[in-house]
Scaffold this active site. Structure first.
Site: not given
Length: 484
Positions: A53, A125, A335
């Site tokens: 991303h 997404n 993350y």
């Protein structure tokens, strides 16, 4: 008089055009701290780009809750009448920073809600599913989407080898190769939380939930040819479209909806409801309207507000929680760990990531700690005798039943149906879109070895015989065109 130019420490700059030198043609002096500071800052202008991303766009907005879903959740952000500021970052998955916006790829749809109970991040997404269901395979999958370490080129062979060896990818592959694989813009696509989460109400009851954002702009996609023409003229087409639409007051909107599954329904479900490669059929779990999301403000500084925006599913609020989704569980670690490496351990203190509530903790050290979080002067530990921040049992979640044995269970042994969802999607595609699906797959197989293509065709046959026949014919057509 114009604003005075200063150094980073606030010192006035007398001359920003010329270095300090020994004579008109002499060497530069080491004491020219302004020159040294400018070069040092330039050397540090970039932070490591996201592993995935990396290329994205962002905007601020608001979530307004218009319906009462309090029977499902006590989260203040989801109560009727609540309005919550947010930041949304769109992205492509595989491309590096500077990659073309209109490439065929999944699009990221990551939202940070600045709630009264802390930040809630919904990191999803533009697809309701994903290629894999277990986080241990995520690094392997991403390696197939990135550049080959020997050739430094993207490898169709690696992508199709992985997809055909992991048949749970087939539904997502079909989505990617269909018209949905190239949205015309970020405004013209849906968004999904993708994972299964849980909602907890005031009674301590848990409900499983899927989050959906349905674009009010309508779905618009691009063919390979249309995308190629756009990319030839404008590699930032999605960024330009998003920025310009907000700048002129044409604010994009999405209807916010949820699907709900009770714990009893999950226990009796014919498929694993926590499997990221599966969808929840709308006929069984209908969409429930919740509110509307609007994007209404562009960032002032791309680097500060978009590049340094940091999202993580570990950011939740009371009334919203997790599920046994293996991919979600892996992302809860991955993350924030990526952001600590990429930006710094105190990345939450940056304005775009900072919650609107007071933050009290004992994280006293580390780079980038600007002291904006409240910390007791007499105690940097807990428990303490000086009135420092303390835990509150009132925020405990209801118990979650988990398996009784710890083992590396084969995730493919759990109702190993890889074809039904892909078949359902394939069957609703119009004939012209099916034809584009075939040709898109054939084009993406350029350079793929024959045995991998055969493996793919075998999978397509199990979805639908016409699926395999159509791809095979498109492959033959590609060969004829290449041989001319």
């Amino acid at each position: 008089m114009a604003n005075l130019l200063n150094t980073a420490s606030g010192n006035p700059v007398a001359d920003n055009q010329n270095s300090l030198t020994a004579g008109a043609r002499g060497p530069v002096l080491l004491q020219d701290y302004q020159l040294l500071e400018k070069l040092a800052f330039q050397n540090r202008e970039r932070i490591p780009e996201r592993t995935v991303h990396a290329n994205g766009s962002g905007a601020y907005g608001e979530l307004e809750i218009t319906e009462d879903i309090s029977k499902f959740t006590k989260a203040s952000v989801l109560q009727k009448g609540e309005k919550t500021k947010l930041f949304l970052r769109f992205s492509t998955v595989a491309g590096e920073v500077g990659a073309a916006d209109a490439e065929r790829d999944v699009r990221g749809f990551a939202i940070k809600f600045y709630t009264k109970e802390g930040n809630w991040d919904l990191v999803g997404n533009n697809t309701p599913t994903f290629f894999i269901k277990d986080g241990i395979k995520f690094p392997d999958f991403i390696h197939t989407q990135k550049r080959d370490p020997r050739t430094h080129l993207r490898s169709n062979n690696a992508a199709w080898d992985f997809w055909t060896l992991n048949p749970e990818t087939l539904h997502q592959v079909t989505i990617l190769m269909s018209d949905r694989g190239i949205p015309a813009s970020y405004r013209h696509m849906h968004g999904f939380g993708s994972h299964t989460y849980s909602l907890i109400n005031a009674k301590g009851e848990r409900f499983w939930v899927k989050f959906h954002f349905k674009t009010r702009q309508g779905i618009k996609n691009l063919t390979n040819e249309e995308a190629a023409n756009i990319i030839a003229k404008d590699r930032e087409s999605h960024q330009r479209d998003l920025y310009n639409s907000i700048d002129k007051g044409d604010f994009p909107k999405w209807d916010f909806k949820i699907q709900i599954m009770t714990e009893e329904q999950a226990n009796n479900c014919k498929f694993n409801p926590f499997d990221l490669t599966k969808i929840w059929p709308h006929a069984d779990y209908p969409l429930i309207p919740v509110g509307v999301m609007t994007l209404n403000k562009n960032p002032e500084n791309y680097f500060n507000e978009v590049e340094q925006a940091a999202f993580s599913p570990s950011n939740i609020v009371p009334g919203i929680s997790y599920s046994p989704d293996r991919m979600l569980q892996a992302r809860i670690f991955s993350y924030p760990d990526a952001q600590r490496y990429r930006i710094g351990v105190h990345y939450q203190q940056l304005d775009v990531n900072k919650p609107i509530v007071d933050v009290n903790n004992y994280y006293v050290g580390g780079s980038m700690n600007n002291g904006s979080y409240k910390q007791e002067p007499h105690a940097y530990y807990e428990p303490n005798s000086f009135g420092g921040p303390a835990e509150s049992k009132t925020y405990l979640e209801p118990n979650l039943a988990i398996g009784s044995e710890a083992a590396r269970f084969n995730h493919r042994d759990d109702i190993a149906d890889y074809y039904t969802d892909a078949r359902s999607l394939y069957n609703i595609l119009p004939a012209d879109e099916k034809n584009r699906l075939y040709s898109n797959i054939a084009e993406s197989m350029d350079g793929v070895e024959d045995f991998i293509i055969k493996r793919a065709l075998d999978h397509f046959e199990k979805i639908d015989m016409t699926y395999a026949t159509g791809v095979k014919a498109a492959l033959e057509k590609c060969k004829c065109c290449c041989s001319k």
